[in-house]
Design a protein around this motif. Structure first.
Motif, short mmCIF file in Angstrom:
data_model
loop_
_atom_site.label_atom_id
_atom_site.label_comp_id
_atom_site.label_asym_id
_atom_site.label_seq_id
_atom_site.Cartn_x
_atom_site.Cartn_y
_atom_site.Cartn_z
N ASP A 52 0.31 -17.29 12.26
CA ASP A 52 1.10 -17.13 11.04
C ASP A 52 1.95 -15.87 11.20
N GLY A 53 3.19 -16.04 11.66
CA GLY A 53 4.02 -14.88 11.99
C GLY A 53 3.38 -14.11 13.14
N GLU A 54 3.23 -12.80 12.96
CA GLU A 54 2.57 -11.98 13.97
C GLU A 54 1.05 -11.99 13.82
N GLY A 55 0.57 -12.58 12.75
CA GLY A 55 -0.87 -12.64 12.52
C GLY A 55 -1.41 -14.04 12.64
N ILE A 56 -2.56 -14.26 12.03
CA ILE A 56 -3.16 -15.60 11.99
C ILE A 56 -3.73 -15.84 10.59
N ARG A 57 -4.04 -17.09 10.30
CA ARG A 57 -4.73 -17.44 9.07
C ARG A 57 -5.74 -18.54 9.36
#
Length: 237
Positions: A52-57
């Protein structure tokens, strides 16, 4: 504190719950982060990690089987400039918003407690990595009930201003399986880290309990320029 084998710690514990490892690669060039989730219930096991973008979910693997999304659907990893935030719940957003307003990691968590899932009262574990001008430091936090008493919250923050090459710190929600589940105790465990992201990802994944493991995230960040590599492994495919 002795340097533990992360493989041995994971293989000997059927249910550490959710865990965070932050550290530095043996060559001293990479900041290392790993986060895994496990589950005993069908609801907890019905998840995957997605970017999710530069992160995760987290995301439900089968939407038709979701029972209660409140504690299982969240963003475990978010990036705020030169800071990478890793947590086991929606406090990721609390930290992100607090630090975006110039609050410290510790201050940002003052408004949060452990999870409202009695009788376990699962601890909230969090980490933040800060990379700037070729320097790297990180911190870990745990918010937990006082020996299972929901009337009291104990807050602990551990800061590592000069991480040593080849080692990390490992914090997890539970000491072991149980009823109720016993919360993590003591200082984050000192563990080994590898230079290669793929080898480390496989090492972690293969030593998590095969029945209870759900998903794993691993990221290696170049301390010099901030570029990174990410690996995600999901049991549900």
């Amino acid at each position: 504190m002795k340097l533990n084998s992360i493989a041995e710690l994971l293989a000997s514990n059927a249910y550490p719950g959710r865990g965070i490892v932050l550290g530095k690669s043996p060559d001293g060039c990479k900041a290392v982060a790993a986060y895994f989730i496990m589950g005993r219930s069908a609801n907890s096991r019905n998840r995957i990690f997605v970017e999710d973008g530069e992160g995760i979910r987290t995301q439900a693997y089968d939407e038709s089987k979701v029972e209660d999304p409140s504690l299982i659907i969240y963003a475990p990893v978010r990036v705020l400039g030169n800071k990478t935030i890793v947590t086991n719940g929606d406090q990721t957003d609390t930290i992100y918003e607090g630090m975006d307003k110039q609050m410290t990691f510790e201050q940002s968590l003052r408004s949060r407690t452990f999870e409202p899932d009695g009788p376990n009262f699962t601890p909230r574990i969090s980490g933040v990595m800060h990379i700037e001008n070729g320097n790297y430091n990180y911190a870990l936090s745990i918010l937990k009930s006082s020996d299972g008493d929901p009337a009291a919250t104990n807050r602990y923050t551990f800061a590592y201003n000069t991480p040593l090459a080849g080692e990390g710190r490992f914090i997890h929600t539970y000491m072991s399986d149980g009823a109720p589940l016993p919360s993590f105790e003591g200082e984050p465990e000192r563990v080994d880290v590898l230079d290669d992201i793929d080898s480390y990802s496989v090492l972690l994944w293969e030593n998590l309990n095969p029945d209870n493991k759900v998903s794993l995230f691993v990221r290696y960040i170049n301390i010099k320029d901030g570029t990174y590599e990410t690996r995600i492994l999901n049991k549900n495919k």
